[in-house]
Design an enzyme around this catalytic site. Structure first.
Site, PDB file in Angstrom:
ATOM      1  N   ASN A   1       0.858  -1.187   0.000  1.00  0.00           N
ATOM      2  CA  ASN A   1       0.000   0.000   0.000  1.00  0.00           C
ATOM      3  C   ASN A   1       0.895   1.237   0.000  1.00  0.00           C
ATOM      4  O   ASN A   1       1.440   1.606   1.036  1.00  0.00           O
ATOM      5  CB  ASN A   1      -0.890  -0.042   1.253  1.00  0.00           C
ATOM      6  CG  ASN A   1      -1.747   1.193   1.405  1.00  0.00           C
ATOM      7  OD1 ASN A   1      -1.827   2.013   0.486  1.00  0.00           O
ATOM      8  ND2 ASN A   1      -2.378   1.339   2.557  1.00  0.00           N
ATOM      9  N   TRP A   2       1.031   1.845  -1.186  1.00  0.00           N
ATOM     10  CA  TRP A   2       1.957   2.984  -1.302  1.00  0.00           C
ATOM     11  C   TRP A   2       1.318   4.294  -0.848  1.00  0.00           C
ATOM     12  O   TRP A   2       1.952   5.347  -0.920  1.00  0.00           O
ATOM     13  CB  TRP A   2       2.487   3.083  -2.739  1.00  0.00           C
ATOM     14  CG  TRP A   2       3.385   1.924  -3.103  1.00  0.00           C
ATOM     15  CD1 TRP A   2       3.945   1.026  -2.227  1.00  0.00           C
ATOM     16  CD2 TRP A   2       3.832   1.530  -4.404  1.00  0.00           C
ATOM     17  NE1 TRP A   2       4.709   0.104  -2.907  1.00  0.00           N
ATOM     18  CE2 TRP A   2       4.655   0.391  -4.250  1.00  0.00           C
ATOM     19  CE3 TRP A   2       3.617   2.028  -5.695  1.00  0.00           C
ATOM     20  CZ2 TRP A   2       5.258  -0.252  -5.333  1.00  0.00           C
ATOM     21  CZ3 TRP A   2       4.220   1.387  -6.777  1.00  0.00           C
ATOM     22  CH2 TRP A   2       5.039   0.261  -6.589  1.00  0.00           C
ATOM     23  N   LYS A   3       0.059   4.219  -0.439  1.00  0.00           N
ATOM     24  CA  LYS A   3      -0.652   5.412   0.074  1.00  0.00           C
ATOM     25  C   LYS A   3      -0.387   6.609  -0.842  1.00  0.00           C
ATOM     26  O   LYS A   3      -0.362   6.458  -2.057  1.00  0.00           O
ATOM     27  CB  LYS A   3      -0.226   5.688   1.518  1.00  0.00           C
ATOM     28  CG  LYS A   3      -0.354   4.459   2.414  1.00  0.00           C
ATOM     29  CD  LYS A   3      -0.260   4.773   3.872  1.00  0.00           C
ATOM     30  CE  LYS A   3      -0.308   3.469   4.666  1.00  0.00           C
ATOM     31  NZ  LYS A   3      -0.432   3.646   6.092  1.00  0.00           N
TER      32      LYS A   3
ATOM     33  N   SER B   1       2.883  -1.735  10.502  1.00  0.00           N
ATOM     34  CA  SER B   1       4.322  -1.728  10.780  1.00  0.00           C
ATOM     35  C   SER B   1       5.013  -3.064  10.528  1.00  0.00           C
ATOM     36  O   SER B   1       5.914  -3.453  11.271  1.00  0.00           O
ATOM     37  CB  SER B   1       4.575  -1.224  12.210  1.00  0.00           C
ATOM     38  OG  SER B   1       4.221   0.138  12.304  1.00  0.00           O
TER      39      SER B   1
ATOM     40  N   GLY C   1       2.040   2.702  10.774  1.00  0.00           N
ATOM     41  CA  GLY C   1       3.033   3.764  10.605  1.00  0.00           C
ATOM     42  C   GLY C   1       3.827   4.083  11.853  1.00  0.00           C
ATOM     43  O   GLY C   1       4.588   5.051  11.885  1.00  0.00           O
TER      44      GLY C   1
ATOM     45  N   GLY D   1       4.655   1.621   4.842  1.00  0.00           N
ATOM     46  CA  GLY D   1       6.010   2.198   4.827  1.00  0.00           C
ATOM     47  C   GLY D   1       7.087   1.295   4.237  1.00  0.00           C
ATOM     48  O   GLY D   1       7.824   1.708   3.335  1.00  0.00           O
TER      49      GLY D   1
ATOM     50  N   HIS E   1      -9.814   1.277   4.450  1.00  0.00           N
ATOM     51  CA  HIS E   1      -8.574   1.468   5.227  1.00  0.00           C
ATOM     52  C   HIS E   1      -8.861   2.441   6.376  1.00  0.00           C
ATOM     53  O   HIS E   1      -9.679   3.360   6.226  1.00  0.00           O
ATOM     54  CB  HIS E   1      -7.487   2.025   4.301  1.00  0.00           C
ATOM     55  CG  HIS E   1      -6.140   2.033   4.945  1.00  0.00           C
ATOM     56  ND1 HIS E   1      -5.761   2.997   5.846  1.00  0.00           N
ATOM     57  CD2 HIS E   1      -5.097   1.176   4.867  1.00  0.00           C
ATOM     58  CE1 HIS E   1      -4.534   2.735   6.274  1.00  0.00           C
ATOM     59  NE2 HIS E   1      -4.111   1.631   5.699  1.00  0.00           N
TER      60      HIS E   1
ATOM     61  N   GLU F   1      -5.799  -4.603  10.844  1.00  0.00           N
ATOM     62  CA  GLU F   1      -4.805  -3.556  11.052  1.00  0.00           C
ATOM     63  C   GLU F   1      -5.145  -2.765  12.319  1.00  0.00           C
ATOM     64  O   GLU F   1      -6.023  -1.884  12.279  1.00  0.00           O
ATOM     65  CB  GLU F   1      -4.784  -2.598   9.854  1.00  0.00           C
ATOM     66  CG  GLU F   1      -4.408  -3.249   8.547  1.00  0.00           C
ATOM     67  CD  GLU F   1      -3.805  -2.250   7.567  1.00  0.00           C
ATOM     68  OE1 GLU F   1      -2.660  -2.456   7.161  1.00  0.00           O
ATOM     69  OE2 GLU F   1      -4.463  -1.257   7.244  1.00  0.00           O
TER      70      GLU F   1
END
Ligand code: PGA
Length: 255
Positions: free
Chosen positions: A9-11, A216, A175, A238, A97, A169
């Protein structure tokens, strides 16, 4: 055992040039590797088509979007319907999300409508659920995760080729650089599985559903999660946006 899945997930972290460079470098890295995990890149909307071009000669990495609308093509300014995701080559879509739930007020019912639309258009939904720190502190974690699962998935008439992924999640861990312990994630996976078995059946669960962990995940902690059968893979933010850590994740899976 089925292959584990890594969903990246590159957001809104990467520019177009950075997304393309990362995709090309990961593709080069896996070229001669065997026993790869299933992999999905989820770039931001404007980067999907250019990344689809990078991936055009491989079936080792699939494409996903980070959200979509429940609508069909039409008068919906600013929205992206499933048809367009099909057209640009997506097979997956992340829905609900926690960042969408928090900043854009998406509710379980909105998410359910999107899940239905995704499945109708041949997309595999990745439905995110997870409690906030405050909810966990108040002992409401299982209740919240169960309710989000039941309401976001809702009643679906699933067909043999379809698949639904739930991503557990825990919100405060996203993060933060500090994942929960694998046993802790396993507990919530069991809660999600039970909610699905209660709404559907054990047979339908086995046929259609998978549960993955996100929050994370990095190359150091990945093994601890994927060694559990109930954890079918990971949703990574991340660590999937940096070449070295992404390569590290892949290496853990092919060991
Ligand atoms: P993170 O993000 O890996 O950076 O914690 C995960 C996610 O938000 O899906």
């Amino acid at each position: 055992m089925d292959k584990k899945i890594i969903i990246a997930n590159w957001k809104a972290y990467l520019s177009l040039a950075e997304s393309e460079e990362l995709a090309k470098n990961i593709l080069k890295f896996i070229k001669n590797k065997k026993d790869l995990p299933e992999m999905v890149f989820c770039p931001s909307f404007p980067c999907i088509l250019p990344i689809a071009k990078v991936l055009k000669n491989t079936d080792k990495i699939k494409l996903g979007a980070q959200n979509m609308c429940w609508c069909e093509m039409g008068a919906y300014t600013g929205e992206v319907p499933a048809n367009l995701l099909n057209e640009v080559g997506c097979d997956f879509v992340i829905l609900g999300h926690s960042e969408r739930r928090k900043h854009f007020h998406e509710k379980n019912l909105d998410i359910h409508y999107r899940v239905k639309a995704a499945l109708e258009h041949g997309l595999t939904p990745i439905i995110c659920v997870g409690e906030t720190y405050e909810e966990r502190r108040q002992g409401k974690r299982d209740e919240v995760v169960r309710k989000q699962t039941i309401e976001s998935v809702g009643v679906l008439d699933l067909k043999p080729s379809q698949r639904v992924i739930l991503a557990y999640e825990p919100v405060w861990v996203i993060g933060s650089g500090r994942a929960v312990e694998p046993e802790d994630a396993v507990h919530s996976h069991r809660v999600i599985k039970q909610a699905l078995v209660d709404s559907y059946s054990q047979t339908e669960f086995n046929l259609y559903f998978q549960i993955i962990y996100g929050g994370s995940v990095d190359p150091q902690n990945l093994q601890g999660f994927i060694e559990h059968d109930i954890i079918s893979g990971v949703l990574v933010g991340g660590a999937s946006t940096k070449e070295d850590s992404f390569k590290g994740l892949i290496e853990v899976c092919i060991k």
